[in-house]
Design a protein around this motif. Structure first.
Motif, PDB file in Angstrom:
ATOM      1  N   MET A 172       0.843  -1.204   0.000  1.00  0.00           N
ATOM      2  CA  MET A 172       0.000   0.000   0.000  1.00  0.00           C
ATOM      3  C   MET A 172       0.874   1.247   0.000  1.00  0.00           C
ATOM      4  O   MET A 172       1.603   1.489   0.967  1.00  0.00           O
ATOM      5  CB  MET A 172      -0.920   0.007   1.215  1.00  0.00           C
ATOM      6  CG  MET A 172      -1.771   1.269   1.331  1.00  0.00           C
ATOM      7  SD  MET A 172      -2.848   1.211   2.765  1.00  0.00           S
ATOM      8  CE  MET A 172      -3.953  -0.117   2.273  1.00  0.00           C
ATOM      9  N   PRO A 173       0.833   2.056  -1.052  1.00  0.00           N
ATOM     10  CA  PRO A 173       1.596   3.313  -1.036  1.00  0.00           C
ATOM     11  C   PRO A 173       0.906   4.353  -0.151  1.00  0.00           C
ATOM     12  O   PRO A 173      -0.318   4.481  -0.152  1.00  0.00           O
ATOM     13  CB  PRO A 173       1.603   3.744  -2.503  1.00  0.00           C
ATOM     14  CG  PRO A 173       0.384   3.097  -3.091  1.00  0.00           C
ATOM     15  CD  PRO A 173       0.173   1.814  -2.350  1.00  0.00           C
ATOM     16  N   VAL A 174       1.700   5.065   0.586  1.00  0.00           N
ATOM     17  CA  VAL A 174       1.190   6.129   1.456  1.00  0.00           C
ATOM     18  C   VAL A 174       1.368   7.451   0.719  1.00  0.00           C
ATOM     19  O   VAL A 174       2.480   7.769   0.276  1.00  0.00           O
ATOM     20  CB  VAL A 174       1.939   6.144   2.796  1.00  0.00           C
ATOM     21  CG1 VAL A 174       1.387   7.236   3.708  1.00  0.00           C
ATOM     22  CG2 VAL A 174       1.833   4.787   3.473  1.00  0.00           C
ATOM     23  N   PRO A 175       0.315   8.231   0.537  1.00  0.00           N
ATOM     24  CA  PRO A 175       0.466   9.521  -0.155  1.00  0.00           C
ATOM     25  C   PRO A 175       1.468  10.424   0.542  1.00  0.00           C
ATOM     26  O   PRO A 175       1.693  10.330   1.757  1.00  0.00           O
ATOM     27  CB  PRO A 175      -0.958  10.109  -0.121  1.00  0.00           C
ATOM     28  CG  PRO A 175      -1.849   8.939   0.080  1.00  0.00           C
ATOM     29  CD  PRO A 175      -1.087   7.962   0.919  1.00  0.00           C
ATOM     30  N   ALA A 176       2.109  11.292  -0.238  1.00  0.00           N
ATOM     31  CA  ALA A 176       3.125  12.193   0.308  1.00  0.00           C
ATOM     32  C   ALA A 176       2.505  13.106   1.356  1.00  0.00           C
ATOM     33  O   ALA A 176       1.467  13.727   1.122  1.00  0.00           O
ATOM     34  CB  ALA A 176       3.759  13.013  -0.811  1.00  0.00           C
ATOM     35  N   GLN A 177       3.163  13.170   2.503  1.00  0.00           N
ATOM     36  CA  GLN A 177       2.704  13.995   3.604  1.00  0.00           C
ATOM     37  C   GLN A 177       3.688  15.144   3.808  1.00  0.00           C
ATOM     38  O   GLN A 177       4.908  14.951   3.823  1.00  0.00           O
ATOM     39  CB  GLN A 177       2.599  13.165   4.887  1.00  0.00           C
ATOM     40  CG  GLN A 177       1.669  11.970   4.781  1.00  0.00           C
ATOM     41  CD  GLN A 177       0.242  12.356   4.502  1.00  0.00           C
ATOM     42  OE1 GLN A 177      -0.298  13.268   5.146  1.00  0.00           O
ATOM     43  NE2 GLN A 177      -0.389  11.692   3.549  1.00  0.00           N
ATOM     44  N   GLU A 178       3.133  16.334   3.935  1.00  0.00           N
ATOM     45  CA  GLU A 178       3.960  17.527   4.146  1.00  0.00           C
ATOM     46  C   GLU A 178       3.969  17.875   5.616  1.00  0.00           C
ATOM     47  O   GLU A 178       2.916  17.886   6.273  1.00  0.00           O
ATOM     48  CB  GLU A 178       3.430  18.695   3.323  1.00  0.00           C
ATOM     49  CG  GLU A 178       4.310  19.943   3.388  1.00  0.00           C
ATOM     50  CD  GLU A 178       3.847  21.018   2.422  1.00  0.00           C
ATOM     51  OE1 GLU A 178       4.404  22.124   2.460  1.00  0.00           O
ATOM     52  OE2 GLU A 178       2.934  20.729   1.620  1.00  0.00           O
ATOM     53  N   GLY A 179       5.153  18.151   6.141  1.00  0.00           N
ATOM     54  CA  GLY A 179       5.273  18.487   7.556  1.00  0.00           C
ATOM     55  C   GLY A 179       6.525  19.311   7.806  1.00  0.00           C
ATOM     56  O   GLY A 179       7.341  19.547   6.904  1.00  0.00           O
ATOM     57  N   ILE A 180       6.670  19.740   9.047  1.00  0.00           N
ATOM     58  CA  ILE A 180       7.809  20.546   9.483  1.00  0.00           C
ATOM     59  C   ILE A 180       8.632  19.702  10.448  1.00  0.00           C
ATOM     60  O   ILE A 180       8.106  19.181  11.426  1.00  0.00           O
ATOM     61  CB  ILE A 180       7.354  21.858  10.147  1.00  0.00           C
ATOM     62  CG1 ILE A 180       6.518  22.679   9.161  1.00  0.00           C
ATOM     63  CG2 ILE A 180       8.547  22.668  10.624  1.00  0.00           C
ATOM     64  CD1 ILE A 180       5.948  23.951   9.757  1.00  0.00           C
ATOM     65  N   THR A 181       9.901  19.574  10.162  1.00  0.00           N
ATOM     66  CA  THR A 181      10.777  18.774  10.998  1.00  0.00           C
ATOM     67  C   THR A 181      11.074  19.503  12.311  1.00  0.00           C
ATOM     68  O   THR A 181      10.678  20.650  12.517  1.00  0.00           O
ATOM     69  CB  THR A 181      12.084  18.465  10.265  1.00  0.00           C
ATOM     70  OG1 THR A 181      12.738  19.696   9.932  1.00  0.00           O
ATOM     71  CG2 THR A 181      11.800  17.708   8.976  1.00  0.00           C
ATOM     72  N   ARG A 182      11.809  18.819  13.163  1.00  0.00           N
ATOM     73  CA  ARG A 182      12.124  19.403  14.461  1.00  0.00           C
ATOM     74  C   ARG A 182      13.051  20.604  14.345  1.00  0.00           C
ATOM     75  O   ARG A 182      13.040  21.497  15.205  1.00  0.00           O
ATOM     76  CB  ARG A 182      12.754  18.329  15.359  1.00  0.00           C
ATOM     77  CG  ARG A 182      12.888  18.722  16.819  1.00  0.00           C
ATOM     78  CD  ARG A 182      13.180  17.515  17.677  1.00  0.00           C
ATOM     79  NE  ARG A 182      14.363  16.802  17.199  1.00  0.00           N
ATOM     80  CZ  ARG A 182      14.811  15.674  17.750  1.00  0.00           C
ATOM     81  NH1 ARG A 182      14.159  15.132  18.763  1.00  0.00           N
ATOM     82  NH2 ARG A 182      15.896  15.082  17.264  1.00  0.00           N
ATOM     83  N   ASP A 183      13.846  20.675  13.261  1.00  0.00           N
ATOM     84  CA  ASP A 183      14.712  21.827  13.040  1.00  0.00           C
ATOM     85  C   ASP A 183      14.095  22.824  12.060  1.00  0.00           C
ATOM     86  O   ASP A 183      14.818  23.547  11.361  1.00  0.00           O
ATOM     87  CB  ASP A 183      16.088  21.381  12.544  1.00  0.00           C
ATOM     88  CG  ASP A 183      15.987  20.392  11.392  1.00  0.00           C
ATOM     89  OD1 ASP A 183      14.859  19.998  11.045  1.00  0.00           O
ATOM     90  OD2 ASP A 183      17.036  20.020  10.841  1.00  0.00           O
ATOM     91  N   ASN A 184      12.751  22.835  11.964  1.00  0.00           N
ATOM     92  CA  ASN A 184      11.988  23.849  11.232  1.00  0.00           C
ATOM     93  C   ASN A 184      12.312  23.860   9.732  1.00  0.00           C
ATOM     94  O   ASN A 184      12.596  24.901   9.139  1.00  0.00           O
ATOM     95  CB  ASN A 184      12.237  25.248  11.815  1.00  0.00           C
ATOM     96  CG  ASN A 184      11.774  25.365  13.247  1.00  0.00           C
ATOM     97  OD1 ASN A 184      10.780  24.754  13.637  1.00  0.00           O
ATOM     98  ND2 ASN A 184      12.498  26.131  14.050  1.00  0.00           N
ATOM     99  N   VAL A 185      12.256  22.705   9.111  1.00  0.00           N
ATOM    100  CA  VAL A 185      12.431  22.570   7.672  1.00  0.00           C
ATOM    101  C   VAL A 185      11.179  21.892   7.113  1.00  0.00           C
ATOM    102  O   VAL A 185      10.765  20.841   7.597  1.00  0.00           O
ATOM    103  CB  VAL A 185      13.677  21.745   7.314  1.00  0.00           C
ATOM    104  CG1 VAL A 185      13.805  21.602   5.799  1.00  0.00           C
ATOM    105  CG2 VAL A 185      14.921  22.400   7.891  1.00  0.00           C
ATOM    106  N   THR A 186      10.567  22.508   6.110  1.00  0.00           N
ATOM    107  CA  THR A 186       9.363  21.949   5.493  1.00  0.00           C
ATOM    108  C   THR A 186       9.756  20.899   4.468  1.00  0.00           C
ATOM    109  O   THR A 186      10.518  21.177   3.542  1.00  0.00           O
ATOM    110  CB  THR A 186       8.551  23.063   4.822  1.00  0.00           C
ATOM    111  OG1 THR A 186       8.238  24.073   5.794  1.00  0.00           O
ATOM    112  CG2 THR A 186       7.263  22.508   4.246  1.00  0.00           C
ATOM    113  N   VAL A 187       9.213  19.694   4.631  1.00  0.00           N
ATOM    114  CA  VAL A 187       9.548  18.579   3.736  1.00  0.00           C
ATOM    115  C   VAL A 187       8.262  17.842   3.360  1.00  0.00           C
ATOM    116  O   VAL A 187       7.225  17.963   4.020  1.00  0.00           O
ATOM    117  CB  VAL A 187      10.534  17.595   4.398  1.00  0.00           C
ATOM    118  CG1 VAL A 187      11.865  18.259   4.664  1.00  0.00           C
ATOM    119  CG2 VAL A 187       9.961  17.033   5.687  1.00  0.00           C
ATOM    120  N   ARG A 188       8.360  17.091   2.272  1.00  0.00           N
ATOM    121  CA  ARG A 188       7.293  16.201   1.829  1.00  0.00           C
ATOM    122  C   ARG A 188       7.868  14.791   1.768  1.00  0.00           C
ATOM    123  O   ARG A 188       8.858  14.547   1.081  1.00  0.00           O
ATOM    124  CB  ARG A 188       6.747  16.617   0.457  1.00  0.00           C
ATOM    125  CG  ARG A 188       5.938  17.895   0.484  1.00  0.00           C
ATOM    126  CD  ARG A 188       5.496  18.280  -0.934  1.00  0.00           C
ATOM    127  NE  ARG A 188       4.688  17.228  -1.529  1.00  0.00           N
ATOM    128  CZ  ARG A 188       3.379  17.124  -1.397  1.00  0.00           C
ATOM    129  NH1 ARG A 188       2.721  18.028  -0.665  1.00  0.00           N
ATOM    130  NH2 ARG A 188       2.708  16.161  -1.992  1.00  0.00           N
TER     131      ARG A 188
END
Length: 298
Positions: free
Chosen positions: A70-86
């Motif tokens: 099952m592929p999980v759709p890309a989730q966008e979030g902010i890491t602990r060091d304040n970097v936005t990633v997908r």
């Protein structure tokens, strides 16, 4: 009478055939059959092969026991060091209890998908960017534990979870590229400095060896000149040591003999001629005029 028996037998055979067709079920090797009788779960799970149920009364549900990708759709979030990633991932799971997968959750596939998405967003917020890029194995294990804990109650077992890709903003990519370039430059400078240090040590040892034999230094100089001339194929100006010129000059001069009273000149060596005598200087004498005036001739 006989005709009635034949007709009855034919009717019963037809009914039996229809019943068998309605009751017969085939469960495949990778499936398990769960039977509900009048809406109530039967405790016995039907194994692969041919099986019979009571028509109209029983309902047979087949559950796939294969590993599901099952592929999980890309989730966008902010890491602990304040970097936005997908971040996107893939989940591998399988059903281990067919009855629980049908009874305890409405749709176990949808439930696993939603749990994987929420767990992925949670793991993004708890991790640093360096961990997402370099330590994925640890994050995969943590993500697997987060999904597997509630999935066990649904009769589902998480086989493994893999993070597929981490997408970064373009500004962050450029910053990381500059950082990597600076790190490579630093390593190159350190390597060059180590090479210079080792070369200087070897040169110091060679200088100590050549200090005892100056001829070795001259031979090395000549070898270098020959190598450069052969490589460049050009005219070279050979530097002549000043010390050698002074040595040749001292060797060409005769030994000086000190002039001392009673000294005897060595045989074969001409004595230096004495310096020519000069006449004493004569000072003009002027006689004063007794009368204090110049004499006149008449």
């Amino acid at each position: 009478m006989v005709e009635e028996l034949v007709a009855t037998g034919a009717a019963l055979a037809s009914v039996g055939a229809v019943y068998m067709m309605a009751a017969a079920r085939v469960v495949k090797q990778y499936e398990r059959g769960v039977v509900f009788r009048l809406g109530k779960l039967r405790s016995q799970v039907r194994e692969p092969g041919f099986t019979l149920i009571v028509p109209v009364v029983d309902r047979l549900h087949k559950v796939n026991m294969q590993i599901v990708t099952m592929p999980v759709p890309a989730q966008e979030g902010i890491t602990r060091d304040n970097v936005t990633v997908r971040v996107d991932a893939v989940v591998y799971f399988k059903v281990v209890d067919a009855a629980d997968a049908l009874v305890r959750v409405e749709d176990y596939r949808f439930a696993v998908s939603q749990m994987a998405q929420t767990s992925l967003r949670s793991i993004i917020g708890k991790s640093d960017l360096d961990d997402l890029l370099s330590d994925r194995e640890k994050l995969n294990q943590g993500l697997e534990l987060m999904i597997d804990s509630p999935a066990i109650g649904w009769g589902v077992q998480i086989d493994r979870v893999e993070i597929k890709d981490v997408s970064l903003p373009e500004t962050m990519k450029r910053s990381m590229a500059r950082q990597a370039e600076a790190a490579r430059d630093r390593r190159a400078r350190v390597i060059n400095a180590d090479a210079e240090l080792q070369a200087s040590k070897k040169l110091a040892e060679a200088a100590q060896q050549m200090e005892a034999t100056p001829a070795a230094l001259q031979l090395r100089l000549l070898q270098t000149v020959v190598a450069v001339a052969a490589e460049k194929n050009s005219t070279l100006v050979l530097p002549f040591p000043v010390e050698l010129l002074r040595f040749l000059e001292r060797a060409a001069q005769p030994p000086a003999v000190a002039a001392a009273p009673g000294a005897v000149a060595a045989p074969g060596v001409d004595a230096a001629p004495p310096p020519a005598s000069q006449p004493p200087a004569v000072e003009p004498l002027l006689e004063p005029d007794p009368e204090g005036s110049d004499s006149r001739q008449e």
